[in-house]
Design an enzyme around this catalytic site. Structure first.
Site, short mmCIF file in Angstrom:
data_model
loop_
_atom_site.label_atom_id
_atom_site.label_comp_id
_atom_site.label_asym_id
_atom_site.label_seq_id
_atom_site.Cartn_x
_atom_site.Cartn_y
_atom_site.Cartn_z
N TYR A 150 -2.86 3.14 -1.97
CA TYR A 150 -2.12 4.02 -1.07
C TYR A 150 -2.85 5.36 -0.92
CZ TYR A 150 1.51 7.23 0.57
OH TYR A 150 2.20 8.19 1.27
N LYS A 154 -4.45 7.07 2.48
CA LYS A 154 -4.06 8.39 2.98
C LYS A 154 -5.27 9.32 3.13
CE LYS A 154 -1.05 7.28 4.37
NZ LYS A 154 -0.28 7.49 5.62
#
Length: 253
Positions: A150, A154
């Site tokens: 994740y 990002k």
């Protein structure tokens, strides 16, 4: 009045962003992944101009979404998945899920939609812990770590925002960390309320203040902050664009 597409606007920060923009008198197109969520989105923001449907886990549906959305003054790439996956998961396209939804989908929408005046890519403060490995964008090597994947996605959202800003100097393109907001994605321990999580995107989408009309920047709560140093690497920016073009068959021009 500006026209704005907000992806992932059936709930959470996206819906709050859309509702705030509508309340300010702007034309807003909502987005949901299926018909049921589209109905929820319109019920929550009834004065929206409409809703487009497309599941970002599907490359074909993402392409169709780009066509259905049509021209907009601003596109807010809000949709995304969190880091709670316990194992590496592939989509029907055979791509790693977090990479496809969080990175590849906004790339494809950016490349296929008519060029807007402003682009806003939602990221996370965890981008600071992200690693951008062009040789392993889909985490095929090593042990799976959902939060690291994740964080990496990002960071890549910031890289994408900065790459677009450099290649399209006529477009204002920025990344936004909305904060740790009380949503399903933010979880039960989140500290910040929805309006705070939407405010910077609304400001960047609509304001003509000098502070809001810069490009290639990383914002949190209207503050222009330094991003992960990797995001400024021109070679990495172009490498990500090339990788996304190779996977999708669509080049950002």
């Amino acid at each position: 009045m500006v026209s704005v597409l907000v992806t992932g606007s059936s709930d959470g920060i996206g819906r709050e962003t859309a509702a705030t923009l509508v309340g300010l008198g702007h034309r807003v197109v909502l987005h949901a992944r299926d018909a049921a969520r589209a109905g929820q989105a319109l019920a929550a923001v009834p004065k929206a101009d409409g809703v487009v449907i497309g599941d970002l886990t599907s490359l074909s549906q993402t392409r169709e979404l780009a066509l259905a959305a049509g021209p907009c003054d601003v596109v807010i790439h809000n949709a995304g998945l969190g880091g709670g996956l316990q194992e590496r998961t592939l989509t029907d396209d055979g791509l790693e899920l977090l990479f496809q939804v969080n990175v590849l989908a906004p790339y494809l929408l950016t490349a296929l939609m008519p060029r807007p005046s402003r682009l806003i890519y939602l990221t996370s403060g965890l981008e600071s812990q992200g690693v951008a490995d062009l040789d392993d964008l889909q985490h095929e090597r090593g042990e799976w770590n959902g939060m690291q994947a994740y964080s990496d996605s990002k960071l890549l959202d910031v890289v994408l925002a900065f790459a677009v800003a450099r290649h399209w100097p006529d477009v204002i393109s920025n990344a936004v960390d909305p904060g740790w907001i009380k949503t399903k994605l933010g979880g039960p321990n989140a500290t910040d309320e929805l309006p705070k999580g939407a405010d910077t995107q609304v400001w960047l989408a609509t304001s003509d203040e000098p502070a809001a009309t810069v490009t290639g920047r990383y914002f949190k709560w209207r503050e222009d902050l330094p991003a992960n140093p990797a995001a400024y690497d021109v070679g990495l920016q172009d490498g990500l664009l090339d990788a996304c073009a190779e996977i999708t068959g669509v080049k950002l021009t």
